[in-house]
Write a protein that holds these residues in place. Sequence first.
Motif, PDB file in Angstrom:
ATOM      1  N   ILE A 207       3.536 -10.948  -4.655  1.00 19.25           N
ATOM      2  CA  ILE A 207       3.987  -9.649  -5.161  1.00 19.25           C
ATOM      3  C   ILE A 207       5.505  -9.589  -5.231  1.00 19.25           C
ATOM      4  N   ALA A 208       6.177 -10.012  -4.172  1.00 16.41           N
ATOM      5  CA  ALA A 208       7.640  -9.948  -4.144  1.00 16.41           C
ATOM      6  C   ALA A 208       8.255 -10.790  -5.260  1.00 16.41           C
TER       7      ALA A 208
ATOM      8  N   PRO B  50       5.214  -5.715 -12.732  1.00 14.81           N
ATOM      9  CA  PRO B  50       4.605  -4.840 -11.735  1.00 14.81           C
ATOM     10  C   PRO B  50       3.511  -5.595 -10.980  1.00 14.81           C
ATOM     11  N   ALA B  51       3.544  -5.501  -9.667  1.00 10.82           N
ATOM     12  CA  ALA B  51       2.561  -6.218  -8.848  1.00 10.82           C
ATOM     13  C   ALA B  51       2.179  -5.345  -7.661  1.00 10.82           C
TER      14      ALA B  51
ATOM     15  N   ALA C 249      -3.360 -10.247  -4.625  1.00 11.93           N
ATOM     16  CA  ALA C 249      -2.364  -9.535  -5.410  1.00 11.93           C
ATOM     17  C   ALA C 249      -2.911  -9.268  -6.807  1.00 11.93           C
ATOM     18  N   GLU C 250      -2.390  -8.228  -7.437  1.00 12.64           N
ATOM     19  CA  GLU C 250      -2.671  -7.959  -8.845  1.00 12.64           C
ATOM     20  C   GLU C 250      -1.352  -7.794  -9.582  1.00 12.64           C
ATOM     21  N   ALA C 251      -1.294  -8.315 -10.801  1.00 11.06           N
ATOM     22  CA  ALA C 251      -0.093  -8.221 -11.629  1.00 11.06           C
ATOM     23  C   ALA C 251      -0.433  -7.562 -12.955  1.00 11.06           C
ATOM     24  N   HIS C 252       0.488  -6.743 -13.454  1.00 14.12           N
ATOM     25  CA  HIS C 252       0.265  -5.990 -14.690  1.00 14.12           C
ATOM     26  C   HIS C 252       0.919  -6.720 -15.858  1.00 14.12           C
TER      27      HIS C 252
ATOM     28  N   TRP D 101      -4.303  -8.199 -13.459  1.00 12.46           N
ATOM     29  CA  TRP D 101      -4.908  -9.521 -13.283  1.00 12.46           C
ATOM     30  C   TRP D 101      -4.794  -9.932 -11.827  1.00 12.46           C
ATOM     31  N   VAL D 102      -5.890 -10.446 -11.272  1.00 17.58           N
ATOM     32  CA  VAL D 102      -5.930 -10.735  -9.841  1.00 17.58           C
ATOM     33  C   VAL D 102      -5.454 -12.154  -9.560  1.00 17.58           C
TER      34      VAL D 102
END
Length: 265
Positions: A165-166, A174-175, A194-197, A203-204
């Motif tokens: 995420i970081a 965005p995470a 984590a998920e990312a936009h 998306w996982v």
Amino acid sequence: MQRAVTAELDLDLASPVDLILQITAAQTVPLSAEQLTLTQGDRAYTATEIVDQSGSRLHRLTAEAGRLEVRYEATVSGRASQARTSDLETITYLRPSRYCQSDEVFAQARRQFRGLSGHELLAAVSEFVATSVTYTPGLSLGTDSAVTTLMTGQGVCRDYAHVVIALLRAMDVPARYVACFAPDLEPMDFHAVAEAHVDGSWWVLDATRLAPRGSLVRIATGRDAADCAFVSYHGGSLTLARMRVDAWATEDAPADDFTAPMQLA
């Protein structure tokens, strides 16, 4: 794919306490059966359910001193729906947070992932964290952050998620953090990914690569682990005397190479 999940917590309360649980499947998860019980001897408690903007379900109660037995079981049928993401949410998940100090890893991320974007960036970040962090149960602390994990090179699922995420936030993606049930996870426990936009969808990413992403069941979603604690409390003290988590699927999840784009089911 049908999935079954269970959680058992025995909490020893030293005094009356304001207790908040996040152990149930999220609001977006399609459930065919579900039961949450909270008992203390012959007494049964009814918790107040609070749903946050991401669909996480929090259960709050004031319990008296003594042993509180928390039992949860649910059957999941079908895939979860993806709720629309607001501009405010994407802004929130771009900012540094307590355990995901994207501002402190900015220089490393920009140097290491220069020129990458979209799903290519997601795959590169996941691969980097998977190969640079060693899964070491019992050695990381609940206060460890993404920066700590990058320095020590060791951690558990929450630490892997924080680093992913970081780094992504440092690259303007965005995470967010997701607590979940994970069929086939070994060792079995609550899990974190984590998920990312990207391209308008979430998306996982699971850099631990310990469980197939196609069978995960969302529990809670937030900026980092501080937003998704399975137990939090105020105005008293407690001890987690026992915890048992289990999750299984009625059929095997599709093979997961952990590099292809995938959404949480």
